[in-house]
Design a protein around this motif. Sequence first.
Motif, PDB file in Angstrom:
ATOM      1  N   PHE A  51      45.241 -15.719   6.600  1.00 18.16           N
ATOM      2  CA  PHE A  51      45.748 -14.589   7.615  1.00 18.16           C
ATOM      3  C   PHE A  51      46.088 -15.297   8.772  1.00 18.16           C
ATOM      4  CE2 PHE A  51      42.915 -11.822   4.986  1.00 18.16           C
ATOM      5  CZ  PHE A  51      43.555 -11.042   4.649  1.00 18.16           C
ATOM      6  N   SER A  69      32.935 -17.735  14.596  1.00 18.73           N
ATOM      7  CA  SER A  69      33.423 -17.712  13.217  1.00 18.73           C
ATOM      8  C   SER A  69      32.823 -16.758  12.283  1.00 18.73           C
ATOM      9  CB  SER A  69      33.544 -18.952  12.625  1.00 18.73           C
ATOM     10  OG  SER A  69      32.064 -19.446  12.176  1.00 18.73           O
ATOM     11  N   THR A  70      33.064 -16.091  11.306  1.00 17.39           N
ATOM     12  CA  THR A  70      32.240 -15.311  10.492  1.00 17.39           C
ATOM     13  C   THR A  70      31.319 -15.939   9.650  1.00 17.39           C
ATOM     14  OG1 THR A  70      34.285 -14.014  10.073  1.00 17.39           O
ATOM     15  CG2 THR A  70      32.738 -13.989   8.425  1.00 17.39           C
ATOM     16  N   CYS A  71      31.552 -17.411   9.449  1.00 17.49           N
ATOM     17  CA  CYS A  71      30.754 -18.117   8.738  1.00 17.49           C
ATOM     18  C   CYS A  71      29.486 -18.291   9.613  1.00 17.49           C
ATOM     19  CB  CYS A  71      31.248 -19.517   8.669  1.00 17.49           C
ATOM     20  SG  CYS A  71      30.251 -20.511   7.673  1.00 17.49           S
ATOM     21  N   HIS A 108      34.812 -13.930   0.812  1.00 17.63           N
ATOM     22  CA  HIS A 108      35.216 -15.111   1.249  1.00 17.63           C
ATOM     23  C   HIS A 108      34.163 -16.229   0.860  1.00 17.63           C
ATOM     24  CE1 HIS A 108      36.673 -18.120   4.198  1.00 17.63           C
ATOM     25  NE2 HIS A 108      37.673 -17.331   4.371  1.00 17.63           N
ATOM     26  N   THR A 120      33.081 -18.525   2.610  1.00 13.63           N
ATOM     27  CA  THR A 120      32.064 -18.532   3.594  1.00 13.63           C
ATOM     28  C   THR A 120      30.663 -18.011   3.461  1.00 13.63           C
ATOM     29  OG1 THR A 120      32.137 -18.714   6.099  1.00 13.63           O
ATOM     30  CG2 THR A 120      32.688 -16.631   4.993  1.00 13.63           C
ATOM     31  N   THR A 165      33.166  -6.413   1.582  1.00  7.05           N
ATOM     32  CA  THR A 165      34.303  -6.784   2.387  1.00  7.05           C
ATOM     33  C   THR A 165      35.113  -5.723   2.551  1.00  7.05           C
ATOM     34  OG1 THR A 165      34.033  -9.046   1.213  1.00  7.05           O
ATOM     35  CG2 THR A 165      36.119  -8.585   2.579  1.00  7.05           C
ATOM     36  N   GLY A 197      38.931  -5.563   3.348  1.00  3.49           N
ATOM     37  CA  GLY A 197      40.150  -6.538   3.481  1.00  3.49           C
ATOM     38  C   GLY A 197      39.827  -7.849   3.012  1.00  3.49           C
ATOM     39  N   THR A 247      40.210 -11.535   1.438  1.00  2.00           N
ATOM     40  CA  THR A 247      41.231 -12.594   1.720  1.00  2.00           C
ATOM     41  C   THR A 247      42.501 -12.948   0.771  1.00  2.00           C
ATOM     42  OG1 THR A 247      39.438 -13.622   3.017  1.00  2.00           O
ATOM     43  CG2 THR A 247      41.501 -14.834   2.917  1.00  2.00           C
ATOM     44  N   ASP A 286      31.780  -7.526   5.877  1.00  2.00           N
ATOM     45  CA  ASP A 286      32.776  -8.646   6.205  1.00  2.00           C
ATOM     46  C   ASP A 286      34.019  -8.386   6.524  1.00  2.00           C
ATOM     47  OD1 ASP A 286      34.447 -10.692   6.947  1.00  2.00           O
ATOM     48  OD2 ASP A 286      33.990 -12.056   5.006  1.00  2.00           O
ATOM     49  N   ALA A 338      36.567  -9.387   8.777  1.00  2.00           N
ATOM     50  CA  ALA A 338      37.018 -10.437   9.478  1.00  2.00           C
ATOM     51  C   ALA A 338      38.539 -10.172   9.577  1.00  2.00           C
ATOM     52  CB  ALA A 338      36.921 -11.775   8.649  1.00  2.00           C
ATOM     53  N   TYR A 339      39.414  -9.856   8.859  1.00  3.18           N
ATOM     54  CA  TYR A 339      40.713  -9.502   9.128  1.00  3.18           C
ATOM     55  C   TYR A 339      41.042  -8.038   9.306  1.00  3.18           C
ATOM     56  CZ  TYR A 339      45.277  -7.762   6.727  1.00  3.18           C
ATOM     57  OH  TYR A 339      46.361  -7.294   6.720  1.00  3.18           O
ATOM     58  N   ASN A 349      36.794 -10.532  13.268  1.00  2.83           N
ATOM     59  CA  ASN A 349      37.463 -11.526  14.032  1.00  2.83           C
ATOM     60  C   ASN A 349      38.674 -11.034  14.766  1.00  2.83           C
ATOM     61  OD1 ASN A 349      35.847 -13.303  12.732  1.00  2.83           O
ATOM     62  ND2 ASN A 349      37.333 -14.336  11.726  1.00  2.83           N
ATOM     63  N   HIS A 399      40.194 -12.851  16.602  1.00  6.12           N
ATOM     64  CA  HIS A 399      41.375 -13.912  16.484  1.00  6.12           C
ATOM     65  C   HIS A 399      41.908 -13.778  15.434  1.00  6.12           C
ATOM     66  CE1 HIS A 399      38.027 -16.764  14.526  1.00  6.12           C
ATOM     67  NE2 HIS A 399      39.029 -16.443  13.556  1.00  6.12           N
TER      68      HIS A 399
END
Length: 492
Positions: free
Chosen positions: A91, A158-160, A195, A197, A250, A252, A254, A279, A281-282, A308, A310
């Motif tokens: 991503f 970070s997600t982690c 993920h 993570t 989740t 979305g 990965t 999660d 993230a994306y 995220n 980012h």
Amino acid sequence: MGSLQPENFSPLDANLFSEESHAIIDFIADYYHDIEQYPVRSQVEPGYLSKRLPDSPPIFSEPIATILEDIKKDIIPGLTHWQSPNFYAYFQANASTAGFLGEMLCSGFNVVGFNWIASPAATELESIVMDWMAKMMKLPASFHFSGGQGGGGVLHGSTCEAVVCTLVAARDRALRRLGHDGITRLVVYTSDQTHFTVKKASKIIGIPTSNFRELPTSWPLDYALTADTVRTAMEADMAQGLVPLYLCATVGTTAVGAVDPLFELGQLAAEYGVWFHIDSAYAGSSAICPEFRHYLDGVELADSISMNPHKWLLTNMDCCCLWIKNPSLLVDSLSTNPEILRNEASDANVVVDYKDWQIALSRRFRAIKLWLVIRRYGVANLMEHIRSDVALAKHFEGLVTMDERFEVVVRRKFSLVCFGLKPKFEACDRTSELNRQLLEAINTSGRAFMTHAVVNGDFVIRFAIGTTLTEKRHVDQTWKLIQSKATDILNT
Ligand SMILES: *Cc1c(COP(=O)(O)O)cnc(C)c1O
């Protein structure tokens, strides 16, 4: 400018700062002008850099201009160009001018807001911007500071890290009931799409590897984790004397962009008393658009959710939003009150001390970056950014479907298209091999970079749209490249 002698060494001189940072900004601007000239995936061999750089550091100062020359000559060839418009891998980590400027302000002030008094603005802006972001995603008031129900948000790197912190809070809550030895009985539930993570985080916090569940998902259900699957697994574990601790859904995924059914999973989590984390993230960024918000329906049942900016919200690395309904559980697990940090505001319990919401003590002023992005672009432009990426992905999907040699392998929800050559063009067991060859041919051309996933045992190519500079013409050119490489491979 030039060399700095020890006798006039002044590493934070405001004039020199201005001069040298302008040189760097011009250098970066040139990089963006030229970015399409570089091979997207770096072409260097492992160990290339030690052959080029001296093996010991300089004793005396070197001028910025010399260093920039070396960056051009030695570092740029070893970069995979994440901001290239032809980067379709993983991503994205999408960048923007506002994200970059925010990052500059963050490192320009270089404050360390571990508690409120260490920089009140850093803490207060973070709380405000987390509420803004929560409102943009229409998260329920139980996750807002201003919701008055005790919830709130924090920025992690970070997600982690976000997952480790929520897992620790969940673990400690459970162990207060089970006693310290209970750790061997705690079980974490994820899907085979989650993920990695989360697996890493579980390992870090001491969950036995044998108590980590990666439950199966399937193609007919779009790789979503069903509540029935989780229930069956939890019942089987409880029958063995194990204790369900944490369920991660989740939005979305990965590999393929799958979305788990939050409402059903949330109800199940409540029934079994497990911590429910989401999660996103994306894909969480897309929730700022009303037409994508329904993927978060059921978030009201979660204990925590992470996203995220980012990845897909124009905020340069790093920036992970974590919202939590009951942050006092985080604080119970992560707070420390050493004498050297004691102060009136913290003692009076009237402020947020973010050091107690994360692993490290020190923390960056990330909030100013996210705040700058939201203010400079406004929600309207951020929504447009998401929509135009999804429209490009839809366009690419259309191109794939029009070529009868190819197929789209997973139903697309966001800006990720999973595709490949169809099995019928070769014996089925060779399709994966052909797609692997196709991907390698595309990536070694240097003209585009994509990555893969293994879906249902098959190798598929992931085409993720999200780089800020990608336009329709890039997608069209890349599709032509894919078609011609496919022709080469099918003809040999
Ligand atoms: C990228 C990604 C992660 C990992 O994020 P980090 O911030 O790098 O830890 C986790 N979950 C999903 C769904 C992701 O796409």
